[in-house]
Design an enzyme around this catalytic site. Structure first.
Site, PDB file in Angstrom:
ATOM      1  N   HIS A  55      11.277   0.611   7.593  1.00 39.67           N
ATOM      2  CA  HIS A  55      12.060  -0.148   8.305  1.00 39.67           C
ATOM      3  C   HIS A  55      13.183  -1.103   7.490  1.00 39.67           C
ATOM      4  CE1 HIS A  55      13.129  -2.925  12.064  1.00 39.67           C
ATOM      5  NE2 HIS A  55      13.680  -1.951  12.111  1.00 39.67           N
ATOM      6  N   GLY A  88      -3.324  -8.664  -4.650  1.00 41.81           N
ATOM      7  CA  GLY A  88      -1.711  -8.491  -5.136  1.00 41.81           C
ATOM      8  C   GLY A  88      -0.872  -7.958  -3.781  1.00 41.81           C
ATOM      9  N   LYS A 128     -10.453  -5.147   9.682  1.00 46.13           N
ATOM     10  CA  LYS A 128     -10.339  -5.878  10.829  1.00 46.13           C
ATOM     11  C   LYS A 128     -10.416  -5.199  12.166  1.00 46.13           C
ATOM     12  CE  LYS A 128      -8.022  -9.365   7.954  1.00 46.13           C
ATOM     13  NZ  LYS A 128      -8.312  -8.707   6.731  1.00 46.13           N
ATOM     14  N   VAL A 133      -4.407 -13.265  -0.170  1.00 48.76           N
ATOM     15  CA  VAL A 133      -4.360 -14.902  -0.677  1.00 48.76           C
ATOM     16  C   VAL A 133      -4.229 -15.003  -2.250  1.00 48.76           C
ATOM     17  CG1 VAL A 133      -6.038 -15.425   1.025  1.00 48.76           C
ATOM     18  CG2 VAL A 133      -6.746 -14.786  -0.931  1.00 48.76           C
ATOM     19  N   THR A 136      -9.327 -21.886   3.868  1.00 51.29           N
ATOM     20  CA  THR A 136      -9.840 -22.184   5.131  1.00 51.29           C
ATOM     21  C   THR A 136     -11.048 -22.644   5.554  1.00 51.29           C
ATOM     22  OG1 THR A 136     -10.391 -19.795   5.639  1.00 51.29           O
ATOM     23  CG2 THR A 136      -8.006 -20.486   6.210  1.00 51.29           C
ATOM     24  N   ASN A 145      -9.399  -6.268   2.119  1.00 47.80           N
ATOM     25  CA  ASN A 145      -8.195  -7.067   1.497  1.00 47.80           C
ATOM     26  C   ASN A 145      -7.875  -6.117   0.233  1.00 47.80           C
ATOM     27  OD1 ASN A 145      -7.480  -9.711   3.318  1.00 47.80           O
ATOM     28  ND2 ASN A 145      -9.723  -9.175   3.345  1.00 47.80           N
ATOM     29  N   ILE A 153       9.355   3.061  13.185  1.00 49.59           N
ATOM     30  CA  ILE A 153       8.397   3.991  13.874  1.00 49.59           C
ATOM     31  C   ILE A 153       8.154   3.890  15.388  1.00 49.59           C
ATOM     32  CG2 ILE A 153       7.008   4.249  11.764  1.00 49.59           C
ATOM     33  CD1 ILE A 153       4.939   2.196  12.795  1.00 49.59           C
ATOM     34  N   GLU A 178      15.439  -2.109   4.534  1.00 47.21           N
ATOM     35  CA  GLU A 178      16.231  -1.297   3.442  1.00 47.21           C
ATOM     36  C   GLU A 178      15.862  -1.808   2.226  1.00 47.21           C
ATOM     37  OE1 GLU A 178      20.454  -1.831   4.098  1.00 47.21           O
ATOM     38  OE2 GLU A 178      20.005  -4.038   4.651  1.00 47.21           O
ATOM     39  N   ILE A 211       0.941  -1.301   0.061  1.00 50.97           N
ATOM     40  CA  ILE A 211       0.071   0.023   0.021  1.00 50.97           C
ATOM     41  C   ILE A 211       0.914   1.333  -0.174  1.00 50.97           C
ATOM     42  CG2 ILE A 211      -1.652   1.207   1.407  1.00 50.97           C
ATOM     43  CD1 ILE A 211      -2.921  -1.082  -0.185  1.00 50.97           C
TER      44      ILE A 211
END
Length: 619
Positions: free
Chosen positions: A310, A447, A407, A452, A469, A444, A340, A312, A289
């Site tokens: 975070h 890609g 979520k 999934v 699942t 969700n 962060i 590199e 994103i």
């Protein structure tokens, strides 16, 4: 033949036609007269020659590619010949006071036939040399007998390498049924696709309606999926006309094409006011994103784009990509490696660069993994967000947008609960800050690294089985570019403390997604099996975008509406954050889930407010 040689040949051919035609026509009309003794005919012939070459030069009769000519090119011949005949007739009237009307009309007709014929012989010769046996080509059924379908049919017919052989069209327009276009018949409607594929032995079906909406594509694909033919989509006509792609640059139907949701047009003016010539900070810039937000931001030419992450390798990749793709822009790209959770480092960065807008995409998002590592989720999603948000407040950042998740609604798991608490943090800050804080929730993302879809594709490539699942498991899905665009739009709507929710369309059963991917990969469910493995730790059977009491019917912008999410007051939030640092790992999940669901427990003890700022560096 090079350009000069072609030009010379056309000049010579036209000169012979123009000069001989008027004498031949005069002889046909007056066979007993001496053609060459008539000075007016000689003057007319010279006038025709000169005026034709002038008109031919103006209408580019000598520098066109006639092997692929169409009716439009025939019109240029008509114009040129008409001008030259009109000129010669005018000279006759000036010299003689009269016009040989019959002679000039017949000469005009002979010019059209011979000059036009000399050009279209090249077209016929070209078409004959490109024809191959149908058995050597893939038989194609074209969906859509409009502009795009015509372009595709012409491209297939004119191709020197006949990979495809067009069999006909299907179109739902009743006025086009049984008509012929480009020597191909409209054989029926989209409802007839399964029957036509069987009868005509179709190898591939090409959707040549680029403007088709997602619901319509989904409907047509359902018809096509009943056949064994490969389904492809033609690129947009405007991209073909602007030479961005070729008409033959078709791609297979992708899972993104089947998402039943139409694209939203953005308010480019509002977004431009927020981003153009501004300093933009994106945390988690190396993620799925975050990196797409960077790409979308670049469409608005910011002054600086700060790429904070975070890892590199991921930051290096997005930095390199942007440097290569936007070499001509004046935007300065600044890669920043930082955690962060390191409060001092985050404050140092925001103080140094003074960003105008922060998009906070950095987070731990994997639900089952965070069930095993609740303290890491709290450190990153709660305290990390608190650090970045506090820095934005401290240094007067204009806008702060938190990338949240569906979520966070009624979360039974650690990841969703920590994201809900992150929303509470920015909601709380918005009550005391001049910074416009807002959160954006969506489901969700197809890609993305945690999606999934890449896993299903890998399982299909390995020959299966595809693991799901639960047969009733549903999720909301959105493409990465669509999510990033709506995040930018939501950021312009923020007035402080809103939780924006993106309209994700209808939820999709994971098992249906798996079935579509199997079919799109060219397999059947008999060839690639689906196995059910059971719900994983922390997972819900279905997701929600808002709690019932949060829902507002009115959209503040197409596909975007504001949820009435409740926040914690400053003292309660401080007590919670201090308590989280004192809990044992096994106690963290219970606490964050209760808080996120509005069932917060009373703190074990009252924590001093003097530690309010200093206590949040948990790196």
């Amino acid at each position: 033949m090079n350009y000069k040689q072609r030009y010379a040949v056309f000049v010579i051919v036209d000169s012979l036609i123009v000069l001989s035609a008027i004498f031949f026509c005069y002889w046909v009309l007056y066979p007993t007269f001496n053609t060459y003794s008539n000075k007016l005919i000689l003057i007319s012939a010279v006038t025709l020659l000169l005026s034709h070459h002038i008109a031919a030069h103006f209408f580019h009769l000598y520098d066109r590619i006639w092997s692929v000519a169409s009716v439009r090119e025939l019109l240029t011949i008509f114009y040129s010949v008409t001008i030259s005949i009109t000129s010669a007739s005018s000279v006759q009237f000036i010299v003689n006071g009269d016009i040989y009307v019959r002679l000039m009309l017949i000469t005009w007709l002979v010019h059209i036939v011979l000059i036009g014929g000399s050009r279209f012989i090249l077209r016929i010769a070209h078409d004959r040399t490109t024809i191959k046996a149908v058995g050597e080509s893939k038989s194609v059924l074209i969906v859509g007998a409009g502009q795009a379908g015509t372009m595709l049919a012409r491209s297939i017919n004119n191709s020197s390498n006949r990979e495809y052989s067009a069999v006909g069209f299907v179109d739902d327009d009743p006025t086009k049924q049984q008509l012929t276009l480009m020597n191909l018949k409209v054989l029926g409607t989209t409802e007839d696709i399964p029957r036509l594929v069987e009868e005509k032995n179709i190898d591939e079906i090409i959707l040549a309606i680029p403007s088709l909406g997602k619901f319509a594509i989904q409907h047509i694909y359902e018809k096509c999926s009943k056949t064994k033919a490969i389904v492809k989509i033609m690129p947009k006509v405007e991209d073909v006309l602007t030479c961005k792609v070729s008409v033959k640059d078709m791609h297979d139907v992708r899972i993104e094409d089947l998402l039943g949701r139409e694209e939203v047009k953005l308010d480019m003016f509002s977004i431009s006011n927020k981003l153009t010539d501004k300093v933009i900070l994106v945390t988690g810039a190396g993620g799925s994103i975050g990196s797409e937000i960077c790409r979308q931001v670049m469409k608005f030419s910011p002054k600086q784009l700060l790429l904070l992450g975070h890892g590199e390798n991921s930051i290096y990749s997005i930095h390199l990509e942007l440097m290569e793709n936007y070499q001509e822009t004046s935007t300065q790209f600044i890669p920043i490696i930082a955690d962060i959770r390191d409060r001092n480092r985050i404050f140092e960065i925001v103080k140094s660069y003074r960003p105008d807008v922060i998009y906070h995409a950095a987070a731990h998002k994997h639900v089952p993994l965070m069930e095993y590592n609740p303290w890491e989720a709290v450190k990153n999603n709660v305290f990390g967000t608190k650090n970045v948000a506090d820095a934005a407040h401290e240094y007067g950042v204009s806008n702060f947008v938190l990338i949240s998740t569906d979520k966070a609604v009624n979360p039974p798991n650690v990841m969703g609960s920590t994201k809900r608490i992150a929303e509470m943090i920015i909601q709380n800050l918005s009550t005391i800050s001049k910074t416009n804080f807002a959160a954006v929730r969506f489901g969700n993302v197809l890609g993305s690294r945690g999606s999934v879809v890449p896993r299903f594709k890998a399982q299909i490539a390995a020959g299966g089985p595809v693991t799901v699942t639960h047969p009733e498991m549903t999720r909301y899905f959105m493409t990465i570019p669509e999510a990033a665009r709506l995040v930018l739009q939501a950021g312009t709507l923020a007035r402080g403390g809103e939780v924006f929710v993106l309209d994700m369309g209808e939820p999709v059963k994971i098992v249906d997604l798996a079935k579509n991917l199997i079919r799109l990969s060219g397999f059947t469910e008999d060839e690639i099996k689906i196995e059910f493995t059971g719900i994983r730790p922390g997972e819900k059977m279905y997701e929600e975008l808002l709690k019932p009491e949060e829902i507002q019917k009115r959209h503040v912008y197409p596909k975007i509406h504001v949820g009435k999410a409740h926040a914690l007051d400053t003292d309660s939030l401080h007590q919670l954050l201090m308590k989280l640092q004192s809990l044992e790992v096994h106690e963290i999940k219970e606490e964050v889930v209760k808080v996120a669901n509005g069932r917060r427990t009373v703190p074990r003890k009252k924590y001093p407010t003097s530690n309010f700022v200093e206590s949040y560096d948990v790196s």
